[in-house]
Design an enzyme around this catalytic site. Structure first.
Site, PDB file in Angstrom:
ATOM      1  N   ARG A  95       0.829  -1.211   0.000  1.00 14.50           N
ATOM      2  CA  ARG A  95       0.000   0.000   0.000  1.00 14.50           C
ATOM      3  C   ARG A  95       0.862   1.259   0.000  1.00 14.50           C
ATOM      4  O   ARG A  95       0.453   2.322  -0.478  1.00 14.50           O
ATOM      5  CB  ARG A  95      -0.949   0.016   1.195  1.00 14.50           C
ATOM      6  CG  ARG A  95      -2.041   1.099   1.087  1.00 14.50           C
ATOM      7  CD  ARG A  95      -2.869   1.204   2.343  1.00 14.50           C
ATOM      8  NE  ARG A  95      -2.120   1.773   3.448  1.00 14.50           N
ATOM      9  CZ  ARG A  95      -1.927   1.184   4.619  1.00 14.50           C
ATOM     10  NH1 ARG A  95      -2.406  -0.022   4.852  1.00 14.50           N
ATOM     11  NH2 ARG A  95      -1.225   1.793   5.573  1.00 14.50           N
ATOM     12  N   TYR A 152     -14.596  16.830 -18.710  1.00 12.24           N
ATOM     13  CA  TYR A 152     -15.153  15.487 -18.558  1.00 12.24           C
ATOM     14  C   TYR A 152     -16.238  15.482 -17.494  1.00 12.24           C
ATOM     15  O   TYR A 152     -16.087  16.073 -16.420  1.00 12.24           O
ATOM     16  CB  TYR A 152     -14.029  14.514 -18.196  1.00 12.24           C
ATOM     17  CG  TYR A 152     -14.496  13.153 -17.788  1.00 12.24           C
ATOM     18  CD1 TYR A 152     -15.361  12.411 -18.605  1.00 12.24           C
ATOM     19  CD2 TYR A 152     -14.088  12.588 -16.588  1.00 12.24           C
ATOM     20  CE1 TYR A 152     -15.794  11.156 -18.224  1.00 12.24           C
ATOM     21  CE2 TYR A 152     -14.500  11.324 -16.202  1.00 12.24           C
ATOM     22  CZ  TYR A 152     -15.363  10.621 -17.022  1.00 12.24           C
ATOM     23  OH  TYR A 152     -15.797   9.374 -16.638  1.00 12.24           O
ATOM     24  N   LYS A 211      -6.750   4.536 -20.538  1.00 12.52           N
ATOM     25  CA  LYS A 211      -6.933   4.881 -21.938  1.00 12.52           C
ATOM     26  C   LYS A 211      -5.675   4.557 -22.751  1.00 12.52           C
ATOM     27  O   LYS A 211      -5.302   3.407 -22.851  1.00 12.52           O
ATOM     28  CB  LYS A 211      -7.332   6.363 -22.034  1.00 12.52           C
ATOM     29  CG  LYS A 211      -8.444   6.786 -21.059  1.00 12.52           C
ATOM     30  CD  LYS A 211      -9.684   5.916 -21.130  1.00 12.52           C
ATOM     31  CE  LYS A 211     -10.900   6.500 -20.407  1.00 12.52           C
ATOM     32  NZ  LYS A 211     -10.787   6.576 -18.952  1.00 12.52           N
TER      33      LYS A 211
END
Length: 384
Positions: free
Chosen positions: A53, A106, A201
């Site tokens: 983490r 967006y 993306k």
């Protein structure tokens, strides 16, 4: 176009951020699927790793690679682009602060700002960021962040990053560089303080991994990002980091094919009577064409189209394609089409950021362009 240590971009995308270790010499970055790491003594860490983490070698390699491609000193990876967005804003904003962002940003970014940060006491102004004077007029003594997308999602507006950097004052300039990728545009070199990506993306590039990354030259800001990685835990899995790093190795060759195909399709769409407007920075008719020529190496692979027949024609086009799949997201090797007003951008309906209902967004993939053109033509012919 250069990256780390004056290497070419393609070379850096393959080699930057990782070198084979001295034990076994693996060419590919190993997947360190371990939550914890053996220590040589009490808090004596091997290589700086204690718990995934907080840090993991696979994730570190990805961070270094993206930072190198962006021309930045530091990178931090997150579990999604929206997680990266949220953490950046949490670091830079406090109740009473002011934020500026684009009128066609967006929808997910708008939803986060409007429903979470506004409730927290952050004020915001929605501005046409392509108008630098409008951005200047919106800046107040409480403005802490100017948030840019360029090109924007889904209207493909182009903002002059260097011009906004020149008038931002003490505000931090954050650029969502997802649509361009570092292959086409490097915001830090243009004066931005932070460059951010949804690695889901183009960086990942194969529609099989979700992630985000933040790049900066500011060591203090990077330390704060690291604190949120470990303290809050919005990290990518090591498997996702590996897939993203693997995708990056072919980024340059993919982006060239993406751009080649998009230019052909944009020109074809621009010639059709069913289409009232093609929004693609590579067309000379695009209002941001000259700025895009200045700050981008090519014009990308996202195209938005407005239809003369209005919303019904737009919907019919989306339903009539066969090779181009009706689906959300973008930037993968396969071509996708969507109707933003009823899909990805529903959250901005009725707001200042509302997307025209006659608009369709196409993410152009790397298929044979003649096959894509045939599919587009068939879909256009089928519009009643």
């Amino acid at each position: 176009m250069t990256a780390a240590d004056n290497q070419g971009f393609s070379t850096a995308s393959i080699h930057a951020g990782y070198e084979p270790d001295s034990l076994y010499g693996p060419i590919n970055t190993p997947i360190y699927a371990s939550t914890t790491f053996a220590q040589d003594g009490l808090n004596e860490l091997r290589g700086g790793y204690e718990y995934t983490r907080v840090a993991n070698p696979t994730i570190t390699a990805l961070e270094r690679t993206v930072a190198a491609l962006e021309g930045g000193k530091f990178g931090k990876a997150f579990s999604s682009g929206m997680a990266a967005t949220d953490i950046v804003l949490r670091i830079l904003l406090r109740p009473g602060d002011h934020l500026i962002f684009g009128h066609d940003a967006y929808g997910g970014t708008y939803r986060l700002i409007d429903s979470v940060f506004a409730e927290w006491g952050v004020e915001y102004s929605v501005v046409d960021t392509t108008d630098v004077d409008a951005v200047r007029e919106a800046i107040t003594d409480r403005t802490k962040v100017i948030w840019l997308e360029t090109p924007t999602n889904p209207n493909l507006s182009v903002t002059d990053i260097a011009a906004v950097a020149g008038i931002k004052g003490s505000a931090k300039l954050v650029v969502d560089n997802t649509f361009a990728s570092p292959y086409l545009q490097r915001p830090l070199a243009l004066g931005a303080d932070v460059s951010l990506h949804s690695t889901t993306k183009y960086l990942g590039g194969h529609s099989d991994v979700v992630g985000g990354v933040v790049v900066t030259d500011d060591a203090d800001f990077d330390e704060q990002l690291a604190f949120y990685q470990g303290g809050v835990g919005p990290i990518p899995s090591v498997f996702d980091a590996y897939l993203t790093a693997r995708g990056i190795k072919t980024l340059s060759v993919r982006m060239e094919r993406h751009c080649d195909n998009a230019e052909r399709i944009a020109e074809f769409l621009d010639s059709r009577p069913e289409v009232s407007q093609v929004l693609y920075p590579g067309l000379a008719s695009h209002p941001g064409h000259e700025v895009a020529k200045k700050q981008m190496d090519r014009f990308g692979a996202m195209i938005s189209v407005r239809f003369a027949g209005g919303e019904e024609a737009a919907r019919q086009f989306c339903l009539n394609t066969r090779l181009i799949c009706l689906a959300e997201s973008l930037g993968g090797v396969e071509s996708l089409v969507e109707h933003p007003a009823s899909m990805t951008h529903q959250s901005v309906n009725g707001s200042q950021l509302e997307v025209p209902r006659d608009l369709v967004r196409i993410s152009v993939g790397i298929e044979d362009v003649e096959d894509l053109l045939a599919d587009v033509e068939t879909a256009l012919d089928a519009i009643n």
